[in-house]
Design a protein around this motif. Sequence first.
Motif, PDB file in Angstrom:
ATOM      1  N   THR A 124       0.840  -1.197   0.000  1.00  0.00           N
ATOM      2  CA  THR A 124       0.000   0.000   0.000  1.00  0.00           C
ATOM      3  C   THR A 124       0.880   1.255   0.000  1.00  0.00           C
ATOM      4  OG1 THR A 124      -1.557  -1.231   1.350  1.00  0.00           O
ATOM      5  CG2 THR A 124      -1.938   1.127   1.164  1.00  0.00           C
ATOM      6  N   THR A 155       1.491   5.961   7.562  1.00  0.00           N
ATOM      7  CA  THR A 155       2.280   5.770   6.341  1.00  0.00           C
ATOM      8  C   THR A 155       1.835   6.729   5.239  1.00  0.00           C
ATOM      9  OG1 THR A 155       3.412   3.997   5.134  1.00  0.00           O
ATOM     10  CG2 THR A 155       1.037   3.932   5.030  1.00  0.00           C
ATOM     11  N   ASP A 156       0.539   6.997   5.142  1.00  0.00           N
ATOM     12  CA  ASP A 156       0.036   7.893   4.099  1.00  0.00           C
ATOM     13  C   ASP A 156       0.635   9.290   4.252  1.00  0.00           C
ATOM     14  OD1 ASP A 156      -1.837   5.738   4.894  1.00  0.00           O
ATOM     15  OD2 ASP A 156      -3.074   6.459   3.238  1.00  0.00           O
ATOM     16  N   ASP A 222      -7.654   6.222   0.191  1.00  0.00           N
ATOM     17  CA  ASP A 222      -7.047   5.020   0.754  1.00  0.00           C
ATOM     18  C   ASP A 222      -8.177   4.142   1.293  1.00  0.00           C
ATOM     19  OD1 ASP A 222      -5.959   3.108   2.505  1.00  0.00           O
ATOM     20  OD2 ASP A 222      -4.171   4.340   2.832  1.00  0.00           O
ATOM     21  N   HIS A 225      -9.379   0.191   4.924  1.00  0.00           N
ATOM     22  CA  HIS A 225     -10.389  -0.291   5.872  1.00  0.00           C
ATOM     23  C   HIS A 225     -11.796  -0.284   5.293  1.00  0.00           C
ATOM     24  CE1 HIS A 225      -8.005  -0.951   9.523  1.00  0.00           C
ATOM     25  NE2 HIS A 225      -7.191  -0.067   8.971  1.00  0.00           N
ATOM     26  N   CYS A 245      -5.131  -2.080   0.748  1.00  0.00           N
ATOM     27  CA  CYS A 245      -4.409  -3.314   1.011  1.00  0.00           C
ATOM     28  C   CYS A 245      -5.366  -4.486   0.854  1.00  0.00           C
ATOM     29  CB  CYS A 245      -3.747  -3.293   2.377  1.00  0.00           C
ATOM     30  SG  CYS A 245      -4.891  -3.371   3.726  1.00  0.00           S
ATOM     31  N   TYR A 247      -4.839  -7.518   2.725  1.00  0.00           N
ATOM     32  CA  TYR A 247      -4.698  -8.491   3.824  1.00  0.00           C
ATOM     33  C   TYR A 247      -5.648  -8.210   4.975  1.00  0.00           C
ATOM     34  CZ  TYR A 247      -1.489  -4.722   5.190  1.00  0.00           C
ATOM     35  OH  TYR A 247      -0.933  -3.495   5.449  1.00  0.00           O
TER      36      TYR A 247
HETATM   37  C1  LIG Z   1      -3.232  -0.932   6.872  1.00  0.00           C
HETATM   38  C2  LIG Z   1      -3.049   0.417   6.245  1.00  0.00           C
HETATM   39  C3  LIG Z   1      -1.919   0.700   5.461  1.00  0.00           C
HETATM   40  C4  LIG Z   1      -0.845  -0.322   5.312  1.00  0.00           C
HETATM   41  O1  LIG Z   1       0.188   0.023   4.450  1.00  0.00           O
HETATM   42  P1  LIG Z   1       1.211  -1.111   4.004  1.00  0.00           P
HETATM   43  O2  LIG Z   1       2.123  -0.453   3.079  1.00  0.00           O
HETATM   44  O3  LIG Z   1       0.381  -2.216   3.392  1.00  0.00           O
HETATM   45  O4  LIG Z   1       1.878  -1.622   5.242  1.00  0.00           O
HETATM   46  C5  LIG Z   1      -1.861   1.938   4.835  1.00  0.00           C
HETATM   47  N1  LIG Z   1      -2.843   2.852   4.991  1.00  0.00           N
HETATM   48  C6  LIG Z   1      -3.918   2.603   5.769  1.00  0.00           C
HETATM   49  C7  LIG Z   1      -5.000   3.633   5.904  1.00  0.00           C
HETATM   50  C8  LIG Z   1      -4.054   1.390   6.428  1.00  0.00           C
HETATM   51  O5  LIG Z   1      -5.105   1.150   7.199  1.00  0.00           O
END
Ligand SMILES: *Cc1c(COP(=O)(O)O)cnc(C)c1O
Length: 435
Positions: A124, A155-156, A222, A225, A245, A247
């Motif tokens: 992601t 992460t975003d 994104d 969820h 994602c 998973y």
């Molecule tokens: C779970 C999640 C991610 C995960 O990012 P990865 O690169 O797959 O680890 C990113 N953004 C959101 C909003 C999430 O809930």
Amino acid sequence: MSETPEFPAGAGPHEPPGSREMAARAAALDAADPLAAVRDRFVLDAAPDHASGDAAVYLDGNSLGALPRTVAGRVADVIAREWGELRIRSWTESGWWTAPERVGDKIAPLIGAAPGQVVVGDSTSVNLFKAVVGGVRMAGKGCTEILVDATTFPTDGYIARSAARMTGLAVRPVEPARIADEVTERTALALVNHVDYRTGRLNDLPGITHALHSAGALAVWDLCHSAGALPVGLDAHHVDLAVGCTYKYLNGGPGAPAFLYLRESLQERFESPLPGWNSHADPFAMDPAYAPAEGIARGRVGTPDILSLLALEAALEVWDGVSVDAVRTKSLALTDFFLECVGVHVPPDRARSVTPYDHRQRGSQVSLECRGAGEVMDELIRRGVVGDFRRPDVLRFGFTPLYTSFADAERAARVLGEVLGALPEVGTGAAGTGG
Ligand SMILES: *Cc1c(COP(=O)(O)O)cnc(C)c1O
């Protein structure tokens, strides 16, 4: 002599008023649930047996979805036959080369996208980078800023800040509900989480997307969820780019590759910041000059992660004959019922929902603010109720309608009440920071 088998679920000598009714209602709701049989498509502990109480209730599918039964056999075949016997021939004969687009087309109907707009690969985080930089490159020349959901999964925000540095733009964090008021003609795009990972709040995708477009900005969503949890309607709401994602609610397995959605009408203008050879118009020409592929293959980078990708493809078979609308209906019923059970079993001064009660603003999880939440979740897991904990004080319970039952919801709330009763010192202000 606390628990004796003749007491039905939720009942005991000291059960709170309403406890027996909730257990009976859970049984009735499960009996009437049109998705009840889908649970058998997953590897899970046996339905909770109230005499033994050993089986775990799994309410963490918003972090790692449970294992669909078809996956192990499929992965064994990919390894033994496609890799072991066919070896290099599998890139063509077993369809490995085209798997990123093929699996993308299997995810597409779950997020309201017509075929040819979703590609699967990379994490992601990496897809966020492609989407944000690619989006900025498509935006108007005078744009100076990127708006980022102020409550975003971290992460975003990290990726958006780096993308902004690279493209010479500024990042401005804005609460999702304020985006319509804050967007200006200088905004290139806004990156927004469809469902807040912490509180479970569902943001207004149609309204925010429309407001962004009215100001000339792109909408990048994104869906981590929401994909597999509720209808998204990417095409219907004219979303520009999206990532998610696989998973969590798509049950693709740990580290399963993510997806990138690129609206068909934008594909020609999309310039990937990661133009790997897999996104080349003619990869095997081995041309030193880059020329992007037509269509969604432009979102690819390098060699796909075949084992994870094909595990995901097998996992998506659980959706056969299941509509996202039916999943949404059950999801809201499950979270409503869980909140009601929490009301019966948990004193209001010990845990408070930070998930909106309004269905229009609710994803598929319930988050309870609870002092000492870390300790409380450890004890819940010891007692077979698996949710998770987000610092400083949130208990998260994810509801995956494909396999979560109403009995699971009832048991989780009841055991939470028992844990809080057994840990009277927790939640009195000593642990956690509250707020
Ligand atoms: C779970 C999640 C991610 C995960 O990012 P990865 O690169 O797959 O680890 C990113 N953004 C959101 C909003 C999430 O809930």
